[in-house]
Scaffold this active site. Structure first.
Site, PDB file in Angstrom:
ATOM      1  N   GLU A 113      82.618 -39.148  38.508  1.00 15.54           N
ATOM      2  CA  GLU A 113      83.426 -40.237  37.989  1.00 15.54           C
ATOM      3  C   GLU A 113      82.537 -41.405  37.597  1.00 15.54           C
ATOM      4  OE1 GLU A 113      85.820 -40.038  41.379  1.00 15.54           O
ATOM      5  OE2 GLU A 113      84.760 -41.665  42.361  1.00 15.54           O
ATOM      6  N   CYS A 126      79.617 -48.317  35.919  1.00 14.40           N
ATOM      7  CA  CYS A 126      79.103 -47.868  37.215  1.00 14.40           C
ATOM      8  C   CYS A 126      78.850 -46.363  37.118  1.00 14.40           C
ATOM      9  CB  CYS A 126      80.132 -48.204  38.296  1.00 14.40           C
ATOM     10  SG  CYS A 126      79.667 -47.612  39.917  1.00 14.40           S
ATOM     11  N   CYS A 133      76.807 -36.043  47.739  1.00 10.40           N
ATOM     12  CA  CYS A 133      75.671 -36.812  48.272  1.00 10.40           C
ATOM     13  C   CYS A 133      75.124 -36.064  49.477  1.00 10.40           C
ATOM     14  CB  CYS A 133      76.129 -38.218  48.688  1.00 10.40           C
ATOM     15  SG  CYS A 133      74.762 -39.331  49.109  1.00 10.40           S
ATOM     16  N   CYS A 137      76.883 -41.352  55.177  1.00  9.94           N
ATOM     17  CA  CYS A 137      77.285 -42.676  55.659  1.00  9.94           C
ATOM     18  C   CYS A 137      78.750 -42.551  56.093  1.00  9.94           C
ATOM     19  CB  CYS A 137      77.113 -43.710  54.557  1.00  9.94           C
ATOM     20  SG  CYS A 137      75.432 -43.743  53.907  1.00  9.94           S
ATOM     21  N   CYS A 140      81.856 -43.765  54.025  1.00 10.01           N
ATOM     22  CA  CYS A 140      81.874 -43.444  52.594  1.00 10.01           C
ATOM     23  C   CYS A 140      82.523 -42.098  52.335  1.00 10.01           C
ATOM     24  CB  CYS A 140      80.442 -43.446  52.061  1.00 10.01           C
ATOM     25  SG  CYS A 140      80.318 -42.879  50.353  1.00 10.01           S
ATOM     26  N   CYS A 363      84.457 -45.332  45.596  1.00 10.50           N
ATOM     27  CA  CYS A 363      83.420 -44.327  45.430  1.00 10.50           C
ATOM     28  C   CYS A 363      83.901 -42.908  45.757  1.00 10.50           C
ATOM     29  CB  CYS A 363      82.324 -44.765  46.411  1.00 10.50           C
ATOM     30  SG  CYS A 363      80.813 -43.905  46.405  1.00 10.50           S
TER      31      CYS A 363
END
Ligand code: SAH
Ligand code: SF4
Length: 395
Positions: A113, A126, A133, A137, A140, A363
């Site tokens: 995205e 962005c 990932c 974290c 997140c 995110c």
């Protein structure tokens, strides 16, 4: 009624059902040097590369035949071996606050995205750098998704180009009216774990004969990969944002497992040494406000001690909640108090207003709305991530 037309249609349909894979070279994503070498290999003079570059990145064309400063035979030859790709826009949603979000699909079906964030002084695209990932974290949502792969240079810069297509901002406006005035690398993934592709993409964005984005209008956000922060500073010198989120190693180890590999003292040293860091060009420390976890006056005080001597500002981020998130966001009054404490000490600390709440602009959320990992697997992964000494080992 004769059946002939039906059969003709049917057989044509069958013939075209599986198009052969397009193995032509994508012109997007090549560095200037690579494009020069390609033109040379096609028997063209070096100045042709400069013309092609202009068409690709200043004019934004998506058809080689539109490059009308090239002779017809040159265009035909180029089109025989090369193509211009864009990511496919699967979904485009515009929020009532004018932020816009695209779910983009690449040739292998992977999706990321990209968001347009309107700001006072125009706005930023962005960009994502990875599908998923490797880091975990805890606050997140992207961290709950497996890393699938790094994005290529073409896929990183292609997100920006697709956004520009969407706003009709070709040719590159030179009169400073462009909506897409900035790039922030704050989407899915840890940008510095895909350093080479990111660096080439940003060099393309900064090239004065194309998109011509000033390095001062580009910000890369990292969870704190210290050796690569140094490289970013030496080679690109774009603005730096650090996802800090905790004032002590103890808490940061818990929230962001990468801290065990690169603890705060090393991270702060890399910030102190970041080239160009000055009061005019401050490092941004991002700090997500987690209720009862990192939002007390003592935390604010510790934060001030940590960053002493670094030309910096803070970005206080209200937690963007996601289903199953292990934290609650701080309440508004607590965030205001925290911000006031930092302000009183002379630091800018705006509270980043949550953008595009109505379009899942946090995110990783648009992509995962359709690809949710089973909760049991998610929990096991989070637990494994906390045990992991260096979160990025899985790369
Ligand atoms: N991976 C990079 C860049 C992208 S994330 C990084 O971590 O820096 C952009 C910012 O949003 C980071 O500061 C990230 O820590 C923060 N963030 C992640 N999940 C969030 C959430 N649920 N709510 C608010 N901010 C979040
Ligand atoms: Fe990855 Fe950034 Fe999310 Fe951490 S905050 S899991 S580094 S995308």
């Amino acid at each position: 009624m004769s059946l002939a037309p039906f059969f003709t249609f049917f057989s044509l349909g069958a013939m075209t059902q599986i198009p052969p894979p397009d193995e032509r070279q994508d012109l997007i994503g090549l560095s200037r040097e690579q494009l020069g070498a390609l033109m040379l290999s096609l028997g063209e003079k070096p100045f042709r590369a400069k013309q092609v570059w202009h068409w690709l990145y200043h004019r934004g064309v998506t058809d080689i035949q539109a490059m009308t400063t090239l002779s017809r035979p040159c265009r035909d030859k180029l089109a025989q071996h090369c193509t211009i790709r864009r990511p496919e826009i699967v979904r485009e949603v515009t929020s009532s606050d004018r932020s816009r979000k695209w779910l983009l699909r690449f040739a292998d079906g992977q999706e990321v995205e990209t968001v347009y964030i309107p700001e006072e002084d125009r706005g930023a695209a962005c960009l994502s750098t990875q599908v998923g990932c490797t880091l975990t974290c805890r606050f997140c949502h992207t961290g709950t998704q497996m890393l699938v792969r790094n994005l290529s240079t073409a896929e990183i810069i292609g997100q920006f180009m697709a956004a520009r297509d969407s706003y009709g901002e070709w040719p590159t406006p030179t009169d400073d009216t462009r909506l897409l005035s900035n790039i922030v690398v704050m989407g899915m993934g840890e940008p510095l774990f895909n350093y080479d592709n990111l660096a080439t993409a940003l060099k393309i964005a900064m090239d004065p004969e194309g998109i011509a984005m000033s390095r001062r209008r580009i910000t890369v956000s990292t969870s704190g990969v210290v050796p690569l922060i140094r490289r970013l500073g030496a080679e690109l010198a774009v603005n730096l944002a650090i996802s800090l989120h905790a004032p002590s190693d103890e808490l940061r180890d818990h929230l962001m497992p990468i801290n065990r590999k690169y603890p705060l003292a090393e991270l702060m040293q890399a910030c102190r040494e970041y080239p160009g860091a000055s009061n005019a060009r401050r490092i941004t420390f991002q700090y997500v406000m987690l209720k009862g976890i990192n939002d007390s006056p003592a935390d604010a005080r510790a934060l001030l001690g940590l960053v002493r001597g670094i030309p910096c500002k803070f970005n206080l981020i209200p937690l963007n909640p996601w289903p199953g998130a292990p934290f609650e966001g701080s309440d508004d009054a607590t965030i205001e108090r925290f911000a006031a404490f930092l302000n009183d000490a002379g630091y800018s600390a705006p509270v980043r207003t949550s953008r595009g709440q109505d379009i899942l602009a946090a995110c990783g959320q648009l992509r995962s709305a359709s690809q949710r990992e089973p909760l049991s697997r998610l929990k096991a992964r989070i637990a494994a991530g906390i045990e992991e000494e260096a979160g990025h080992r899985r790369l």
